[in-house]
Design an enzyme around this catalytic site. Structure first.
Site, PDB file in Angstrom:
ATOM      1  CB  CYS A  45      -0.984  -0.080   1.301  1.00 50.31           C
ATOM      2  SG  CYS A  45      -2.487   1.094   1.149  1.00 50.31           S
ATOM      3  CG  HIS A 100      -5.672  -2.025  -1.885  1.00 49.91           C
ATOM      4  ND1 HIS A 100      -4.480  -1.541  -2.511  1.00 49.91           N
ATOM      5  CD2 HIS A 100      -5.547  -1.657  -0.743  1.00 49.91           C
ATOM      6  CE1 HIS A 100      -3.696  -0.859  -1.940  1.00 49.91           C
ATOM      7  NE2 HIS A 100      -4.166  -0.741  -0.607  1.00 49.91           N
ATOM      8  CG  ASP A 106      -5.484  -2.109  -6.030  1.00 49.98           C
ATOM      9  OD1 ASP A 106      -6.381  -1.142  -5.665  1.00 49.98           O
ATOM     10  OD2 ASP A 106      -4.366  -2.377  -5.330  1.00 49.98           O
TER      11      ASP A 106
END
Length: 293
Positions: A150, A243, A212
């Site tokens: 991330c 994600h 994502d």
């Protein structure tokens, strides 16, 4: 391989509050070989928290912006147990102590707020300090890799601008395509790639889920094209996942254990090929580009 855990508080220059960055260290434990030397890996996450126990032991207790117990310790511990010294810098030391940020709406808002209040230069300073710590560690051989997820994936990508970092594995890295990292939401990550700051340096691996929503297909295409146009030695892996699919706690139904295991193997192949062995100076960067996971 057994591992040990500790931390160091390192002074920073860019923290206006004078707070040091706490860098957690997870390293192989071979009591009969005190002079053993291992490659180093910097692991970036969004925030870190600790829970103290005997002998200053700790647990890294975060995942993404939420400080929940388990995921980071397991991820970093798996790397360390394979013969790497792992350094995990605390990303938000300017705003928080080492206590966990709750996994709730208020905690989410705090983490996202800090992400765009911290200067990009301060993120880079934290990375430099973590790399310095590894390079100077008595049991590190000076060969460094980086990884993160991330926000941490973006930070691992930027860590590759440091010539000491020979490989970066970036898991669903956010904000690269939109150039919105840090204060002012106007980072220079892709600008630096275009001007050649990664050309002829270490290898970069990008890992994304095709579902994502944080990094949609046009964003992934932009990152891939920018790396290829700049002749960066890179691998680009896109899989059927959302994600944060490797987070095994509070995953919101996105955790894919089998896929995580397979891609962790790709990352370790990259590290083993680039930092676990000292092959001397590379005489043909183009040839090395053929040997990717």
């Amino acid at each position: 391989m057994l591992i040990t855990k500790s931390y160091q508080d390192i002074p920073t220059k860019l923290d206006a509050n004078g707070q040091p960055v706490r860098i957690f260290i997870i390293s192989p434990h071979l009591p009969n070989y005190p002079n053993a030397r291992f490659p180093g890996v910097v692991v970036f996450r969004r925030v870190f928290g600790i829970a103290f126990g005997p002998l200053r032991d700790f647990r890294i207790v975060c995942s993404e912006i939420y400080q929940v117990t388990g995921p980071v310790e397991r991820f970093a511990g798996q790397i360390a147990s394979r013969g790497y010294i792992v350094a995990c810098p605390s990303v938000y030391h300017e705003f928080e102590g080492p206590e966990p940020i709750p996994y709730d709406v208020e905690g989410t808002d705090r983490g996202n707020k800090y992400k765009i209040e911290k200067k990009v230069e301060a993120y880079d300073e934290d990375a430099t300090l973590a790399i310095d710590l590894l390079v100077n560690h008595v049991n590190c051989n000076g060969r460094i890799a980086a990884t993160g997820m991330c926000l941490g994936g973006h930070l691992a990508f930027r860590a590759a601008f440091d010539s000491r970092v020979l490989a970066s594995a970036c898991w669903f890295a956010t904000d690269i395509h939109s150039a919105t990292l840090g204060k002012g939401k106007q980072d220079d990550t892709l600008v630096r790639v275009r001007r050649g700051d990664l050309t002829g340096r270490g290898e970069v691996m990008m890992i994304f889920g095709k579902q994502d929503t944080h990094v949609p297909r046009p964003g992934r295409d932009l990152i891939r094209q920018t790396l290829e146009d700049a002749n960066v030695v890179s691998s680009f892996l896109e899989v059927q996942a959302q994600h944060a699919f490797i987070r095994d706690e509070h995953s919101k139904g996105r955790w894919d254990a089998a896929l995580t295991h397979a891609l962790f193997g790709c990352m370790m192949e990259l590290f083993e090929r680039t930092v676990a062995r000292d092959l001397g100076t590379c005489s043909n960067v183009a040839a090395d580009a053929e040997h990717v996971c």
